[in-house]
Write a protein that holds these residues in place. Structure first.
Motif, PDB file in Angstrom:
ATOM      1  N   ALA A  60      -5.439  14.101 -47.258  1.00 34.48           N
ATOM      2  CA  ALA A  60      -4.327  13.348 -46.679  1.00 34.48           C
ATOM      3  C   ALA A  60      -3.588  14.136 -45.614  1.00 34.48           C
ATOM      4  O   ALA A  60      -3.246  13.600 -44.557  1.00 34.48           O
ATOM      5  CB  ALA A  60      -3.364  12.919 -47.788  1.00 34.48           C
ATOM      6  N   LYS A  61      -3.332  15.409 -45.852  1.00 33.23           N
ATOM      7  CA  LYS A  61      -2.585  16.216 -44.876  1.00 33.23           C
ATOM      8  C   LYS A  61      -3.385  16.397 -43.586  1.00 33.23           C
ATOM      9  O   LYS A  61      -2.825  16.322 -42.481  1.00 33.23           O
ATOM     10  CB  LYS A  61      -2.252  17.586 -45.485  1.00 33.23           C
ATOM     11  N   GLU A  62      -4.673  16.631 -43.723  1.00 35.45           N
ATOM     12  CA  GLU A  62      -5.504  16.796 -42.535  1.00 35.45           C
ATOM     13  C   GLU A  62      -5.563  15.490 -41.748  1.00 35.45           C
ATOM     14  O   GLU A  62      -5.495  15.492 -40.506  1.00 35.45           O
ATOM     15  CB  GLU A  62      -6.909  17.239 -42.936  1.00 35.45           C
ATOM     16  N   LEU A  63      -5.676  14.369 -42.447  1.00 36.00           N
ATOM     17  CA  LEU A  63      -5.658  13.069 -41.785  1.00 36.00           C
ATOM     18  C   LEU A  63      -4.338  12.861 -41.063  1.00 36.00           C
ATOM     19  O   LEU A  63      -4.308  12.445 -39.892  1.00 36.00           O
ATOM     20  CB  LEU A  63      -5.879  11.957 -42.811  1.00 36.00           C
ATOM     21  N   GLN A  64      -3.244  13.153 -41.743  1.00 29.88           N
ATOM     22  CA  GLN A  64      -1.915  12.989 -41.148  1.00 29.88           C
ATOM     23  C   GLN A  64      -1.783  13.807 -39.869  1.00 29.88           C
ATOM     24  O   GLN A  64      -1.318  13.300 -38.832  1.00 29.88           O
ATOM     25  CB  GLN A  64      -0.854  13.423 -42.160  1.00 29.88           C
ATOM     26  N   ASP A  65      -2.195  15.048 -39.916  1.00 32.37           N
ATOM     27  CA  ASP A  65      -2.061  15.930 -38.754  1.00 32.37           C
ATOM     28  C   ASP A  65      -2.922  15.453 -37.582  1.00 32.37           C
ATOM     29  O   ASP A  65      -2.474  15.436 -36.432  1.00 32.37           O
ATOM     30  CB  ASP A  65      -2.443  17.358 -39.132  1.00 32.37           C
ATOM     31  N   LYS A  66      -4.148  15.063 -37.868  1.00 31.02           N
ATOM     32  CA  LYS A  66      -5.046  14.648 -36.794  1.00 31.02           C
ATOM     33  C   LYS A  66      -4.589  13.328 -36.171  1.00 31.02           C
ATOM     34  O   LYS A  66      -4.678  13.145 -34.953  1.00 31.02           O
ATOM     35  CB  LYS A  66      -6.478  14.556 -37.312  1.00 31.02           C
ATOM     36  N   MET A  67      -4.101  12.408 -36.988  1.00 27.87           N
ATOM     37  CA  MET A  67      -3.599  11.144 -36.452  1.00 27.87           C
ATOM     38  C   MET A  67      -2.393  11.391 -35.560  1.00 27.87           C
ATOM     39  O   MET A  67      -2.237  10.745 -34.511  1.00 27.87           O
ATOM     40  CB  MET A  67      -3.239  10.179 -37.590  1.00 27.87           C
ATOM     41  N   ALA A  68      -1.534  12.323 -35.968  1.00 32.45           N
ATOM     42  CA  ALA A  68      -0.334  12.614 -35.181  1.00 32.45           C
ATOM     43  C   ALA A  68      -0.676  13.289 -33.853  1.00 32.45           C
ATOM     44  O   ALA A  68       0.004  13.074 -32.847  1.00 32.45           O
ATOM     45  CB  ALA A  68       0.606  13.505 -35.991  1.00 32.45           C
ATOM     46  N   ASP A  69      -1.740  14.078 -33.854  1.00 32.86           N
ATOM     47  CA  ASP A  69      -2.093  14.853 -32.659  1.00 32.86           C
ATOM     48  C   ASP A  69      -3.026  14.118 -31.703  1.00 32.86           C
ATOM     49  O   ASP A  69      -3.261  14.596 -30.585  1.00 32.86           O
ATOM     50  CB  ASP A  69      -2.755  16.173 -33.075  1.00 32.86           C
ATOM     51  N   TYR A  70      -3.561  12.982 -32.149  1.00 30.94           N
ATOM     52  CA  TYR A  70      -4.526  12.268 -31.305  1.00 30.94           C
ATOM     53  C   TYR A  70      -4.246  10.773 -31.392  1.00 30.94           C
ATOM     54  O   TYR A  70      -4.743  10.079 -32.259  1.00 30.94           O
ATOM     55  CB  TYR A  70      -5.951  12.582 -31.763  1.00 30.94           C
ATOM     56  N   LYS A  89       2.773   7.303 -47.796  1.00 32.57           N
ATOM     57  CA  LYS A  89       3.807   7.075 -46.782  1.00 32.57           C
ATOM     58  C   LYS A  89       3.529   7.816 -45.486  1.00 32.57           C
ATOM     59  O   LYS A  89       4.039   7.434 -44.424  1.00 32.57           O
ATOM     60  CB  LYS A  89       5.178   7.473 -47.334  1.00 32.57           C
ATOM     61  N   TYR A  90       2.729   8.881 -45.554  1.00 30.51           N
ATOM     62  CA  TYR A  90       2.456   9.668 -44.369  1.00 30.51           C
ATOM     63  C   TYR A  90       1.298   9.117 -43.527  1.00 30.51           C
ATOM     64  O   TYR A  90       1.052   9.618 -42.423  1.00 30.51           O
ATOM     65  CB  TYR A  90       2.135  11.113 -44.756  1.00 30.51           C
ATOM     66  N   MET A  91       0.589   8.126 -44.049  1.00 33.37           N
ATOM     67  CA  MET A  91      -0.592   7.642 -43.324  1.00 33.37           C
ATOM     68  C   MET A  91      -0.527   6.184 -42.892  1.00 33.37           C
ATOM     69  O   MET A  91      -1.273   5.763 -42.021  1.00 33.37           O
ATOM     70  CB  MET A  91      -1.858   7.885 -44.161  1.00 33.37           C
ATOM     71  N   VAL A  92       0.393   5.396 -43.481  1.00 37.32           N
ATOM     72  CA  VAL A  92       0.328   3.950 -43.238  1.00 37.32           C
ATOM     73  C   VAL A  92       0.622   3.552 -41.790  1.00 37.32           C
ATOM     74  O   VAL A  92       0.206   2.478 -41.353  1.00 37.32           O
ATOM     75  CB  VAL A  92       1.284   3.166 -44.166  1.00 37.32           C
ATOM     76  N   ASP A  93       1.299   4.392 -41.032  1.00 35.34           N
ATOM     77  CA  ASP A  93       1.627   3.994 -39.666  1.00 35.34           C
ATOM     78  C   ASP A  93       0.435   4.086 -38.728  1.00 35.34           C
ATOM     79  O   ASP A  93       0.467   3.521 -37.632  1.00 35.34           O
ATOM     80  CB  ASP A  93       2.787   4.836 -39.122  1.00 35.34           C
ATOM     81  N   ARG A  94      -0.650   4.783 -39.140  1.00 35.36           N
ATOM     82  CA  ARG A  94      -1.806   4.934 -38.249  1.00 35.36           C
ATOM     83  C   ARG A  94      -3.147   4.626 -38.905  1.00 35.36           C
ATOM     84  O   ARG A  94      -4.087   4.201 -38.227  1.00 35.36           O
ATOM     85  CB  ARG A  94      -1.862   6.361 -37.682  1.00 35.36           C
ATOM     86  N   VAL A  95      -3.289   4.841 -40.209  1.00 33.59           N
ATOM     87  CA  VAL A  95      -4.591   4.675 -40.848  1.00 33.59           C
ATOM     88  C   VAL A  95      -5.018   3.207 -40.797  1.00 33.59           C
ATOM     89  O   VAL A  95      -4.201   2.293 -40.894  1.00 33.59           O
ATOM     90  CB  VAL A  95      -4.561   5.196 -42.301  1.00 33.59           C
TER      91      VAL A  95
END
Length: 234
Positions: A60-70, A89-95
């Motif tokens: 989840a953390k790696e997904l969160q970071d990569k979504m935020a950076d790209y 809560k950390y992924m629903v805005d992009r996943v």
């Protein structure tokens, strides 16, 4: 390195096409998900430039970071690893897809979070088809209750099932065919629960070593990491 990733994507795509030909299927029915676990964001960018649009992460953390950076809008993000309620809560805005639903509480949390930003999240129910204790997933008997709950949700779509077969080498893939058969048969039996937010068209199964067998048994998504990005440095 960029050329290697492009070459690898082409090679994997050719494997998918050949498996579909053997099974009498249209290759367009099978979505390749490039799983970039522990690989740098630059590798994802290279793969995207080669035409790859769907990317998966196990953590989840790696997904969160990569979504935020790209923030490439046409890219589709898939969460394919173990899920924790407090990470949703950390992924629903992009996943775009979450493959690892094994309890109603995860759907409840996704619905709550996604409703606040008016997004719809595609999900898959993960079933433990290998029977191994270290593998996540619910049992087939658990799924009807989850699907009945999902039918009334507004911001969650249950699109199918996901399963992880027993790990085998590239020359042993035939050994796990019964596990893929089982997942397809379970999905077919659960079709009676299709309504509103539940449409069970997808089967996420098969990885680098066994994806051909999975495709022959009906996979619509294959999750491939090493064959695209190379071995991981753990």
């Amino acid at each position: 390195m960029a050329e290697d990733i492009c070459h690898n994507i082409t090679t994997v795509s050719n494997r998918i096409q050949k498996a579909c030909q053997r099974a009498g299927r249209n290759p367009d029915e099978v979505q390749l998900i490039a799983v970039s676990k522990l690989k740098p964001l630059e590798d994802i960018k290279r793969a995207f430039k080669c035409g790859q649009l769907h990317f998966g992460e196990n953590r989840a953390k790696e997904l969160q970071d990569k979504m935020a950076d790209y923030e490439e809008e046409s890219l589709q993000w898939h969460m394919v690893g173990n899920l924790q309620t407090n990470k949703i809560k950390y992924m629903v805005d992009r996943v775009n897809w979450i493959h690892s639903i094994e309890k109603k509480k995860y759907l409840r949390e996704i619905e709550k979070r996604a409703s606040r930003i008016d997004r719809i999240i595609n999900t898959l129910i993960q079933i433990n088809i290998s029977g191994e204790d270290q593998k996540s997933g619910c049992t087939a008997e658990d799924v009807p209750d989850i699907l009945e709950y999902a039918q009334g949700l507004k911001h969650v779509r249950v699109r199918g099932l996901m399963g992880m077969a027993t790990y085998v080498g590239p020359d042993e893939a035939e050994q796990v065919r019964p596990q893929f058969q089982q997942l397809r048969e379970i999905r077919d039996q659960l079709r009676t629960y299709e309504a509103d937010s539940v449409q069970l068209d997808e089967l996420s199964m098969g990885m680098t070593n066994d994806m051909e067998v999975a495709i022959e048994e009906g996979a619509t998504m294959v999750r491939v990491g090493r064959a695209i990005f190379g071995e991981r440095n753990y």
